[in-house]
Design a protein around this motif. Sequence first.
Motif, short mmCIF file in Angstrom:
data_model
loop_
_atom_site.label_atom_id
_atom_site.label_comp_id
_atom_site.label_asym_id
_atom_site.label_seq_id
_atom_site.Cartn_x
_atom_site.Cartn_y
_atom_site.Cartn_z
N ASP A 198 -7.61 11.98 -0.12
CA ASP A 198 -7.07 13.19 0.76
C ASP A 198 -7.55 13.09 2.19
O ASP A 198 -8.52 13.74 2.75
N GLU A 199 -6.80 12.05 2.71
CA GLU A 199 -7.24 12.08 4.41
C GLU A 199 -6.05 12.18 5.08
O GLU A 199 -5.04 12.22 4.62
N CYS B 148 0.79 -1.14 0.03
CA CYS B 148 0.18 0.11 0.12
C CYS B 148 0.88 1.11 0.04
O CYS B 148 1.58 1.50 1.02
N LEU B 149 0.91 2.17 -1.05
CA LEU B 149 1.70 3.08 -1.48
C LEU B 149 0.90 4.17 -0.56
O LEU B 149 -0.24 4.62 -1.00
N THR B 150 1.42 5.02 0.52
CA THR B 150 0.83 6.15 1.16
C THR B 150 1.57 7.22 0.92
O THR B 150 2.18 7.49 2.05
N PRO B 151 1.04 8.18 0.03
CA PRO B 151 1.37 9.46 0.07
C PRO B 151 0.87 10.23 1.10
O PRO B 151 -0.64 10.25 1.08
N LEU B 152 1.49 11.13 1.99
CA LEU B 152 0.53 12.00 2.79
C LEU B 152 0.28 13.25 2.29
O LEU B 152 -0.72 13.76 3.15
N ASN B 153 0.52 13.43 1.18
CA ASN B 153 -0.05 14.66 0.54
C ASN B 153 -0.39 14.16 -0.80
O ASN B 153 0.44 13.60 -1.61
N VAL B 154 -1.48 14.49 -1.41
CA VAL B 154 -2.01 13.76 -2.52
C VAL B 154 -2.33 14.88 -3.50
O VAL B 154 -2.72 14.72 -4.60
N GLY C 239 -3.28 9.61 9.86
CA GLY C 239 -3.76 8.53 10.77
C GLY C 239 -4.90 7.85 10.10
O GLY C 239 -5.01 6.66 10.37
N VAL C 240 -5.80 8.57 9.41
CA VAL C 240 -7.00 7.64 8.58
C VAL C 240 -6.19 6.64 7.52
O VAL C 240 -6.68 5.58 7.75
N LYS C 241 -5.22 6.91 7.23
CA LYS C 241 -4.72 5.80 6.17
C LYS C 241 -4.07 5.11 6.71
O LYS C 241 -4.19 3.74 6.20
N PHE C 242 -3.38 5.37 7.80
CA PHE C 242 -2.72 4.21 8.40
C PHE C 242 -3.37 3.17 9.03
O PHE C 242 -3.38 1.99 9.11
N LYS C 243 -4.66 3.77 9.77
CA LYS C 243 -5.39 2.98 10.29
C LYS C 243 -6.09 1.96 9.38
O LYS C 243 -6.20 0.60 9.56
#
Length: 589
Positions: free
Chosen positions: A520-521, A484-490, A524-528
């Motif tokens: 665009d979350e 899961c690729l998780t950019p913190l700024n989209v 914390g939301v994405k990690f959870k």
Amino acid sequence: MRWTQTLVPTLKESPAEAEILSHKLLLRAGLIRRLAGGVYTFLPLGLRALRKVEQIVREEMDRAGAIEVLMPALQPVEIWQQSGRYRTAAEVLYKLRDRAHKDWVLGPTHEEVITLLVAAEVNSYRQLPKNFYQIQVKFRDEIRPRFGLMRAREFIMKDAYSFDVSDAAAQISYQKMYDAYARIFARCGLKTFAVEADTGVIGGSFSHEFMVPAETGENEVVYCDGCGYAANIERAESAVGRSPAGAAVNPSAETPQPEKFPTPGVVTIEALAAPPYSVAAARQIKTLVYLVESKPVIVLLRGDDQLNEAKFASRLGTGTFRPATAEEIFEWMGAHPGSLGAVTTTRRRADIPVWADTRLRGERDMTTGANEDGFHLRHVDVARDIRVDQWADLRTVQTGEPCARCSQPLKTRRAIEVGHVFKLGTKYSEALGAEFLDESGARHPCVMGCYGIGVTRTLQAVIEQSNDKDGIIWPMSVAPYQVCLTPLNVAPQSAAMQLAERLYAELTAAGVEVILDDRDERPGVKFKDADLVGFPLRVNLGEKSLARGEVEIKPRTGAAMSVKQDEALARVVALVRDGLAALGNAPRG
RNA sequence: CGGGGCGUAGCGUAGCCCGGCUAGCGCGCUUGCUUGGGGUGCAAGAGGUCGCGGGUUCAAAUCCCGCCGCCCCGACCA
């Protein structure tokens, strides 16, 4: 895949419909949704995981020499009548009628179809052995569907059917499937163990179940740490009852004749074991009355033993029986449950067959009902006073009894059955005409085996076995996406998103299965959510790391690793490859 | 099918015993601002045939009857 372009409806709270953890996680992670009791829709991520399991099953079945086919779920009722199972399996059959009033069934399994196919298409020993399998939807009108995919009305099963020229050849086919099953579950990241199993109504001579240890499992397994013996409790034996103390003793002159004594209101083993009677349960004979194919049968056990109905069914050769009602019992026995006994001189009906557990053999000075309400008999000598028609191992093994092989104390645990292999013999080939000609032109029925894996159940078993407080922990081999690729700024022009896009393309090109969380979350939301769904690897792309020219690789279990941006691709590819290899899954390509 | 429990918004729930509702709360959803590395904060909104049908009553989410659905225990099984 981009998160915003698929559907991953995660839930913070568990719907009330779910009781066990794996079911809750299936729902919370957005993998399945219920349509009706025991009937589920697979959402995109659930479907991906399901396809992974299916593919592992397919690869290993192919490797074992099985041949894939696809048989109809919709089946004419006649073939079920022909095999005799229209009656014996009637309860689980979904039946329907077409506009011409012809009856059909939705297949709960496919012995009939495959055996008829082989009957029509295979004629010579030269064509054997053959093993056909399919991965397909089954329909069973379960008495009680439960636990999500664990016991569903509609579920996906891999079923295979082997055809051989002899029992010895069938044993080889059986062993191939047994070995393939062990590989399949290992590749799915499941810890399983095989146990000796009851063959049930399907019939046959020999079978093993593949079990996943789990407290929520519906099966109880007896096992021995000493010698490795393991069996479903429906079949398990112990040393108890095998060489009873009194077995060699002759009918005794020392034991007084049976003596009737009043026991007003005493109708349980426990009550008779309590003062003032104080007859230990082990010194009592429990008398049960069953209705077997509409005829009464008496079953005797020691007072502290439980009847094992699976063993009873196996010895009777039929599953068509039930405990008699109190009224039926009174009519035949002349007394009510709690006061029954099988002592010959007090029996009203001598024609009712008596089955007795082997543990009672040779027992003396026992106490049992007098066949008269309010009275029991003491000083009963089983050999002298009871006419037993059938001796059999009918009792349920209890924890701590000595192993029949090595005398170590037996243990029990609960487990989920994910696979079952059977030697079937010739039951179906004879009923449905699957015969072959041998070298001398003689006609023989094929010797069959059948082999099932609950594919959807296996998927849930993986979750039941592999999770933590944050959610599912997918083994690399069956994860819906590996990364899961998780950019913190989209924002499209942000450094994080630009790098994410580049890695997404590169990883995908390298054969890695990636989902890009482009929502665009907040982080914390994405990690959870990523933890809840359980992707094996997460790659965090945030300003803090990027400022150092790094990205963060976070395994679902284990500490995050910071790596240089230009090393990220190779590291992730290696982690995926190693994760697959660790479970015995060969690298792609 | 037998035994037990439960049906109130997408999810979780309060209210039901002891009728008086314009049905409350949290999450989620929409809009605006805010925040920006582990479920951010503030504000404004939308969303309910109280499972369905009947009955009692001036009045029913609440009491009664019937039905349906879901969950748990047992028989069945991948």
